[in-house]
Scaffold this active site. Structure first.
Site, PDB file in Angstrom:
ATOM      1  N   GLU A   1    -114.088 -14.092  27.259  1.00  0.00           N
ATOM      2  CA  GLU A   1    -114.873 -14.636  26.160  1.00  0.00           C
ATOM      3  C   GLU A   1    -114.408 -13.912  24.903  1.00  0.00           C
ATOM      4  O   GLU A   1    -113.867 -12.818  24.983  1.00  0.00           O
ATOM      5  CB  GLU A   1    -116.369 -14.377  26.395  1.00  0.00           C
ATOM      6  CG  GLU A   1    -116.859 -12.964  26.005  1.00  0.00           C
ATOM      7  CD  GLU A   1    -116.263 -11.830  26.841  1.00  0.00           C
ATOM      8  OE1 GLU A   1    -115.881 -12.108  27.991  1.00  0.00           O
ATOM      9  OE2 GLU A   1    -116.185 -10.690  26.352  1.00  0.00           O
TER      10      GLU A   1
ATOM     11  N   LYS B   1    -109.553  -3.208  21.471  1.00  0.00           N
ATOM     12  CA  LYS B   1    -109.777  -4.112  22.602  1.00  0.00           C
ATOM     13  C   LYS B   1    -108.664  -4.057  23.651  1.00  0.00           C
ATOM     14  O   LYS B   1    -108.913  -4.220  24.840  1.00  0.00           O
ATOM     15  CB  LYS B   1    -109.934  -5.547  22.100  1.00  0.00           C
ATOM     16  CG  LYS B   1    -111.186  -5.787  21.256  1.00  0.00           C
ATOM     17  CD  LYS B   1    -112.447  -5.769  22.097  1.00  0.00           C
ATOM     18  CE  LYS B   1    -113.685  -6.144  21.275  1.00  0.00           C
ATOM     19  NZ  LYS B   1    -114.928  -5.953  22.062  1.00  0.00           N
TER      20      LYS B   1
ATOM     21  N   SER C   1    -112.226   0.896  14.391  1.00  0.00           N
ATOM     22  CA  SER C   1    -111.939   0.140  15.621  1.00  0.00           C
ATOM     23  C   SER C   1    -110.886  -0.946  15.475  1.00  0.00           C
ATOM     24  O   SER C   1    -110.234  -1.321  16.444  1.00  0.00           O
ATOM     25  CB  SER C   1    -113.225  -0.464  16.170  1.00  0.00           C
ATOM     26  OG  SER C   1    -113.865  -1.246  15.174  1.00  0.00           O
TER      27      SER C   1
END
Lengths: 394, 264
Positions: free
Chosen positions: A106, A84, A373
């Protein structure tokens, strides 16, 4: 002007008051990606702050057990523990360029929220993160992390109280405050140009992985696999391989308790187009066209839609999308802990579970590259509850 | 073909009166109650009624309408039932009706089927807050093909600026001017440039200009009287109806007072 659509998918389904905001954003984004200085700065932070490049790790014991050569792209080793941050740094550098001093985001699992709070601290920006109360409960540790980093976590109590609703609330706030506030979307979703921005800032995953696999194996992999909720790590993992037609691209959605139970998060498995969060894409809906609540043990995959480029890649057949149940993901998670000493995020464990499945049909000399990830520290209490037999699928 | 909205606005223009428009969520307190309130509103003089079709993810709405939408869905309201109600209502009620809805509800129903059903039932206008001008092509094409189809009304915001001429060029019915940024129902906390923006819209618009978002009483719009042809009350109206437990006398009194004060 950039193309706003991916075939029939994408677009800008937002209120009139955001149309000029999106235009301003598109212009700034286009200028930035054509400015070598912008990329210089982005790459500086990728190296010095995020800790890239991260390894493309050859998982020897997995390979030994399952057959084809399995490589893991270690996004879990990034600062903040997931992919991210790549996108957040890109978007915040853009926000800075645009002179915005406040950001909102969010978050579902909390990873994007933590990444945004981290970047906001780094660039001295005021940060509010919208998070559903259901997720706040599931991911208490990440809530605390965000607060430590100086962000305000805004609880969202509408609808299903998860990522979908947090996104609604972020969009509502953005529509009100866009004049001085930048909305950092964490997944490859939303109105144009967001899906493109997220792809460009996550592309680094596949740019590195492609170079690394060529160095290690002297050839491209047979398949590239990544988990897919909204689809940010997967679009980043696919990006530089899309033009390599011999490389299979596989996105793994969450099948929750099983597609047949209706308690899942696989928009692709159903394949019904709809409009939500500013985009047209595949969307889980009930018989009245209301958005259906997604179900998954993984907060990060618990999303009823999917990024529009993924919808397009599926519709055109360039990528395949499959789904993995809660149980399959948890088994794979434990397997990676025991065989490789890596605790993966539950999201990433979905991709891994599919790697194990597809390995059965492949030969020893074939190569799979999978995007790991994120790391699983945030999930340990969910794993503990799951192993105790508690109901973890909300 | 004439349209009830355009007819009503023409009559008002001749009388030099401003339009009073309300928003109510369909299905509250129940479908029968919705029908009765529409009739009561017509009797009290509401000029146009916006009927909210509840959607699971109303991103342009504030807490009041979100909650109303949620409650209505819980009661089983859906587009089909609202169509049936309007069809029934049209036997003896000719108040102009506008559907306020989200695009996914239309898309799911099917664009052409939707256009035809609206025409058959007597729906006069559509407000779709998540369908900006650039995305209206497909729906507009379906509407154009259908005789008696509703008008797709245009929304304008305080930051629309250079977009205003494009938005208004072929607009019909009325222009819906959003008074503040963001969502519905944020009290009368209008955008700082609201007066100059309304003035700008009024100067270009060939059709009546209505102001909505955050309006509670006629006094809220008094100072904009020169630039607007009417006012839209949504969240406040929903709250008022709920608080009086959908008492028709209270609702009618509110409508009559607002209309009288606005046109004083």
């Amino acid at each position: 002007m950039m193309e706003k659509y991916y075939g029939e998918f994408g677009g800008q389904y937002v209120s009139e008051s955001l149309m000029n905001t999106l235009k301003e954003l598109e212009t700034a984004f286009e200028e930035a990606i054509h400015d070598p200085k912008f990329w210089e700065e982005y790459n500086y932070y990728m190296k010095e702050y995020v800790g890239r490049e991260n390894p493309l790790y050859f998982a020897e014991r997995l390979t030994e057990k399952y057959g084809p050569k399995i490589y893991l792209k270690r996004e879990d080793l990034n600062h903040t523990g997931a992919h991210k941050i790549n996108n957040v740094i890109g978007q915040l550098l853009l926000a800075k360029r645009m002179g915005k001093t406040k950001v909102i985001a969010e978050t579902g699992a909390g990873q994007h929220g933590v990444a945004t709070a981290t970047g906001a601290a780094l660039f001295n920006m005021e940060c509010r993160v919208f998070m559903g109360t259901e997720d706040i409960e599931r991911q208490a540790l990440n809530v605390f992390r965000m607060e430590m980093l100086g962000a305000t976590v805004v609880p969202v109590t509408s609808g299903s109280c998860t990522l979908k609703d947090a996104t609604n609330e972020a969009i509502r706030t953005w529509a009100k405050d866009a004049e001085d506030t930048f909305y950092v979307i964490g997944s490859a979703v939303g109105p144009h140009p967001y899906p493109k921005m997220v792809k460009e800032f996550q592309r680094i995953i596949s740019t590195e992985a492609k170079r690394q696999i060529l160095e290690k194996e002297g050839r491209l992999p047979d398949a590239v696999v990544a988990c897919c909720g909204g689809g940010s790590n997967s679009i980043g993992m696919f990006a530089d391989f899309i033009e390599e037609k011999d490389v299979r691209l596989i996105g793994v959605e969450a099948a929750g308790l099983g597609i047949e139970t209706g308690k899942h998060a696989s928009a692709m498995a159903i394949g019904m187009p709809g409009v939500l969060h500013g985009m047209k894409s595949y969307l889980l809906q009930d018989e009245d066209g209301n958005v259906q609540i997604a179900h998954s043990i993984s907060a990060g995959l618990d999303y009823p839609g999917v990024g529009p480029e993924h919808a397009y890649l599926r519709a055109t057949g360039r990528a395949e999308y499959v789904s993995i149940t809660d149980k399959e993901a948890m088994d794979a998670l434990m397997e990676l802990c025991r065989l490789e000493g890596i605790i993966p995020a539950i999201e990433s464990a979905h991709a891994l579970a599919h790697v194990f499945k597809m390995a059965k049909t492949m030969t020893k000399d074939q190569i799979i590259v999978m995007c790991l990830s994120g790391r699983g520290d945030k999930d340990v209490h969910t794993v503990a509850a799951y192993l105790k037999g508690e109901d973890c699928n909300k | 073909m004439s349209n009830r909205i355009e007819e009503r606005l023409k009559q008002l223009q001749e009388k030099k009166e401003k339009a009073f428009i309300t928003y109510m969520t369909a299905g509250l307190p129940d479908m029968e109650g919705t029908k009765e309130i529409i009739r009561a509103q017509e009797e009290a003089g509401t000029d146009i009624i916006e009927l909210g079709i509840p959607f699971s993810d109303p991103i342009a709405d504030g807490p009041v309408i979100q909650q109303a939408s949620y409650e209505s869905i819980q009661k089983g309201t859906n587009l089909k039932k609202v169509f049936a109600m309007v069809e029934e209502l049209r036997k003896d009620c000719q108040v102009p009706l506008v559907f306020m809805m989200y695009y996914n509800t239309v898309l799911y129903y099917g664009l052409e089927a939707f256009a035809k059903k609206c025409a058959d039932c007597g729906v006069d206008g559509l407000i779709i807050p998540d369908l900006p001008f650039e995305e209206q092509g497909e729906l507009q094409a379906a509407l154009d093909k259908t005789e008696g189809a509703p008008l797709l009304l245009q929304l304008v915001s305080p930051v629309s600026k250079d977009r205003i001429p494009m938005l208004l060029e072929n607009a019909r019915g009325f222009v819906y001017c959003v008074s503040s940024m963001g969502v519905t129902g944020q009290a009368a906390d209008f955008h700082k440039n609201v007066a100059s923006y309304l003035q700008q819209v009024k100067s270009v618009s060939k059709i009546p200009v209505m102001m909505g978002f955050g309006i509670r009483q006629a006094a809220d719009v008094e100072k904009f009287g020169d630039y607007i042809d009417g006012a839209i009350v949504g969240s406040h109206f929903i709250k008022l109806m709920k608080e009086c437990n959908y008492d028709k006398t209270v609702i009618q009194e509110y409508i009559r007072t607002f209309k009288k004060e606005m046109n004083a």
